[in-house]
Design a protein around this motif. Structure first.
Motif, short mmCIF file in Angstrom:
data_model
loop_
_atom_site.label_atom_id
_atom_site.label_comp_id
_atom_site.label_asym_id
_atom_site.label_seq_id
_atom_site.Cartn_x
_atom_site.Cartn_y
_atom_site.Cartn_z
N LEU A 1 45.90 -36.19 4.89
CA LEU A 1 44.62 -36.02 4.22
C LEU A 1 43.70 -35.10 5.01
CD1 LEU A 1 44.00 -39.62 2.89
CD2 LEU A 1 44.53 -37.59 1.56
N ILE A 2 43.71 -35.23 6.32
CA ILE A 2 42.87 -34.36 7.14
C ILE A 2 43.32 -32.91 7.01
CG2 ILE A 2 42.25 -33.78 9.52
CD1 ILE A 2 42.33 -36.78 10.12
N VAL A 3 44.64 -32.68 7.00
CA VAL A 3 45.16 -31.33 6.79
C VAL A 3 44.71 -30.79 5.44
CG1 VAL A 3 47.26 -29.96 6.46
CG2 VAL A 3 47.11 -31.61 8.35
N ALA A 4 44.75 -31.66 4.41
CA ALA A 4 44.32 -31.24 3.08
C ALA A 4 42.86 -30.83 3.07
CB ALA A 4 44.57 -32.37 2.08
N VAL A 5 42.03 -31.57 3.80
CA VAL A 5 40.61 -31.23 3.89
C VAL A 5 40.42 -29.87 4.54
CG1 VAL A 5 38.42 -31.87 4.98
CG2 VAL A 5 39.82 -33.63 3.90
N ILE A 6 41.14 -29.62 5.63
CA ILE A 6 41.02 -28.34 6.33
C ILE A 6 41.45 -27.19 5.42
CG2 ILE A 6 41.87 -26.98 8.27
CD1 ILE A 6 42.12 -29.62 9.82
N LEU B 1 41.41 -27.17 2.18
CA LEU B 1 40.41 -27.04 1.14
C LEU B 1 39.21 -26.24 1.63
CD1 LEU B 1 39.37 -27.74 -1.68
CD2 LEU B 1 38.51 -29.91 -0.74
N ILE B 2 38.78 -26.49 2.85
CA ILE B 2 37.66 -25.75 3.42
C ILE B 2 38.00 -24.26 3.52
CG2 ILE B 2 36.28 -25.41 5.51
CD1 ILE B 2 36.43 -28.39 5.97
N VAL B 3 39.20 -23.96 3.99
CA VAL B 3 39.61 -22.55 4.11
C VAL B 3 39.61 -21.88 2.75
CG1 VAL B 3 41.52 -21.03 4.74
CG2 VAL B 3 40.94 -22.96 6.20
N VAL B 4 40.16 -22.57 1.74
CA VAL B 4 40.20 -22.00 0.39
C VAL B 4 38.80 -21.74 -0.13
CG1 VAL B 4 40.82 -22.48 -2.00
CG2 VAL B 4 42.44 -22.96 -0.17
N LEU B 5 37.89 -22.70 0.08
CA LEU B 5 36.52 -22.54 -0.40
C LEU B 5 35.84 -21.37 0.28
CD1 LEU B 5 35.37 -26.27 -0.58
CD2 LEU B 5 35.95 -24.76 -2.47
N VAL B 6 36.05 -21.22 1.58
CA VAL B 6 35.45 -20.10 2.31
C VAL B 6 35.98 -18.77 1.79
CG1 VAL B 6 35.31 -18.98 4.55
CG2 VAL B 6 34.96 -21.44 4.37
N LEU B 7 37.30 -18.67 1.58
CA LEU B 7 37.88 -17.43 1.09
C LEU B 7 37.39 -17.09 -0.31
CD1 LEU B 7 41.57 -17.79 2.37
CD2 LEU B 7 39.74 -16.36 3.30
N ARG B 8 37.29 -18.11 -1.17
CA ARG B 8 36.79 -17.86 -2.52
C ARG B 8 35.35 -17.38 -2.49
NH1 ARG B 8 39.08 -22.90 -6.19
NH2 ARG B 8 41.27 -22.21 -6.24
N ARG B 9 34.56 -17.99 -1.63
CA ARG B 9 33.17 -17.59 -1.53
C ARG B 9 33.06 -16.14 -1.08
NH1 ARG B 9 28.65 -20.53 2.34
NH2 ARG B 9 26.88 -19.23 1.72
N GLY B 10 33.92 -15.74 -0.13
CA GLY B 10 33.92 -14.37 0.35
C GLY B 10 34.32 -13.39 -0.74
N ARG B 11 35.34 -13.77 -1.54
CA ARG B 11 35.78 -12.88 -2.61
C ARG B 11 34.69 -12.68 -3.65
NH1 ARG B 11 40.63 -16.12 -2.52
NH2 ARG B 11 42.24 -15.12 -1.25
#
Length: 485
Positions: free
Chosen positions: A376-381, A383-393
């Motif tokens: 679950l902790i890996v999933a959270v990390i 998810l955070i990376v995906v959100l950051v990348l989407r925000r940048g795009r």
């Protein structure tokens, strides 16, 4: 669902998976619910396993025992009155009945059905008359007669002498030679003492000092180098004689109660390991005690706080000599001294002298929970990376500049709150108990009020705390429980 709310949901799932703390207060009603020390020592869990002291006789050398008390019915054997003609089954004072109840009260379904540490054990009352309480000859005679009548454990919640009389020392040596374990109260400061008195200070005796409800050293207890184990001594709710004006119930403070608790634990160990000699039983309790205060044996806690669960889950070698006797080799031929200065245990010694075999029964569950938590902790990390990348795009598409670092680095990971340290050796805040009892005595009072909650020793510290992160509003991920010290 917004990305922030989704992330909070995942973090909450991690918390729910990895944190499982016991309830901070007993849900039981009435006087039974005020027996906080049973919860702190996890005594009822042992009863559920059939470990209740059955087949073990515990002598209570005291003011007699009210054998007619409903919660002691069938528990009290015909005893004796030293230098008298009675059978020890009457108690005008109530002190002896209180000790017997701590050890072997039967409990029951009612809210006031007080439960003993070893409800399957039998009580052999040895009454010391009021005018003989501190006479070494009478007490020594009581020890000898208790041994001769089949007691395997002797509880002595009284005493006085700084220098033990020879006849008392001789009686303790007689008990030791007959494979009998003697447990005695260290003494209370309110009785005017500051050092551990006899018979507790006699070599070979388990001298018991007191703990408060937080598991710290009880300020009303005396201390000294003769201390062996420590046990709960504050607000011990139990039974009492029904002789007016007593009501049949009382709450007391003092090492008298702590001694009775340890005597009950000894009865549990003697039932579980019927082939073990007295020296091995004592060695087991010392090895598995929860080491607090200065490392190893110290004047306040002795070898540590009594820890019944470890006594049944740790591999401990048999020994031939009482490890409390002068010149004895702790751990015996089968063990080696642990790093904590305690007698040796098999396996790798860990904090408190226990071995790594502790809690083996729960290891598969803990591994499973840990694995799920890691996923679950890996999933959270991720998810955070995906959100950051989407925000940048999104920002890149709107502005159309050449490739560059996205503005901001995303929401920072909320910092974990601080976990309160484990219970330490600091002095408890409870003052000297009011009024002296019949010996070291406990200050018995009126019906007890609401409990202040179970003690924390022997279990994990509370979960981490901390303010929510000011940038995001997310609460910090809770810290997992830590094991006993």
């Amino acid at each position: 669902m917004t990305s922030r709310r989704l992330l909070f949901t995942v973090v909450a799932a991690v918390a729910a998976t990895t944190v499982a703390f016991p309830s901070p207060a007993s849900a039981a009603p009435g006087l039974r619910g005020e027996q906080w020390y049973l919860d702190a020592l996890k005594i009822t869990a042992l009863h559920d396993q059939g470990i209740n002291g059955q087949g073990v006789t515990v002598a209570v050398i005291d003011t007699g025992v009210d054998a007619g008390h409903p919660l002691l019915a069938g528990q009290v054997l015909p005893g004796l009155e030293v230098q008298g003609g009675g059978n020890g089954q009457q108690d005008i004072d109530g002190h002896g009945t209180h000790m017997a109840g701590i050890i072997a009260a039967k409990g029951g379904p009612g809210p006031n059905d007080i439960l003993g540490v070893a409800p399957g054990a039998k009580i052999l009352p040895v009454k010391i008359r009021d005018d003989e309480k501190f006479l070494s000859q009478a007490l020594g005679g009581g020890i000898r007669q208790a041994v001769d009548r089949g007691a395997k454990v002797i509880n002595i919640s009284l005493g006085n002498w700084s220098t033990p009389p020879s006849e008392l020392t001789s009686a303790v040596q007689y008990a030791t030679s007959k494979d009998v374990i003697v447990v005695a109260a260290a003494g209370n400061r309110e009785a005017g003492g500051s050092d551990i008195g006899s018979p507790a200070r006699i070599p070979g005796v388990i001298a018991v000092t007191g703990l408060d409800k937080q598991g710290a050293f009880y300020s009303g207890s005396v201390q000294g180098p003769e201390a062996v184990l420590s046990a709960p001594a504050e607000r011990i709710t139990g039974i009492d004689t029904r002789t007016p004006p007593n009501t049949g119930y009382s709450t007391a403070d003092g090492t008298s109660d702590a001694s009775a608790i340890v005597a009950g634990v000894v009865a549990l160990v003697r039932q579980k390991f019927p082939q073990a000699n007295a020296a091995s039983v004592i060695n087991r309790l010392l090895v598995t005690a929860e080491d607090v205060g200065p490392k190893g044996r110290d004047p306040q806690y002795g070898f540590g706080r009594v820890f019944p669960n470890r006594a049944f889950s740790t591999q401990v070698p048999d020994v031939t000599t009482n490890p409390l006797l002068a010149g004895a080799s702790p751990g015996g031929s089968g063990g080696s001294p642990a790093a904590t200065g305690k007698p040796g245990a098999t396996g790798t010694p860990v904090a408190g002298g226990a071995s790594e075999s502790d809690d083996d029964a729960t290891k598969p569950f803990r591994v499973l929970v840990g694995g799920i938590a890691c996923l679950l902790i890996v999933a959270v990390i991720v998810l955070i990376v995906v959100l950051v990348l989407r925000r940048g795009r999104r920002k890149k598409a709107a502005a159309g500049p050449p490739f560059g670092a996205p503005p901001g680095s995303g929401p920072p990971w909320p910092s974990a709150g601080s976990t309160p340290p484990g219970v330490g050796p600091q002095q408890g805040g409870f003052g000297a108990p009011p009024g002296a009892g019949p010996s070291f005595g406990d200050a018995t009072g009126p019906q007890p009020g609401p409990p202040a909650g179970p003690g924390s020793f022997g279990g994990p510290p509370p979960a981490g705390s901390g303010e929510p992160h000011t940038d995001t509003g997310w609460p910090p991920p809770p810290t997992g429980p830590s094991g006993p010290r």
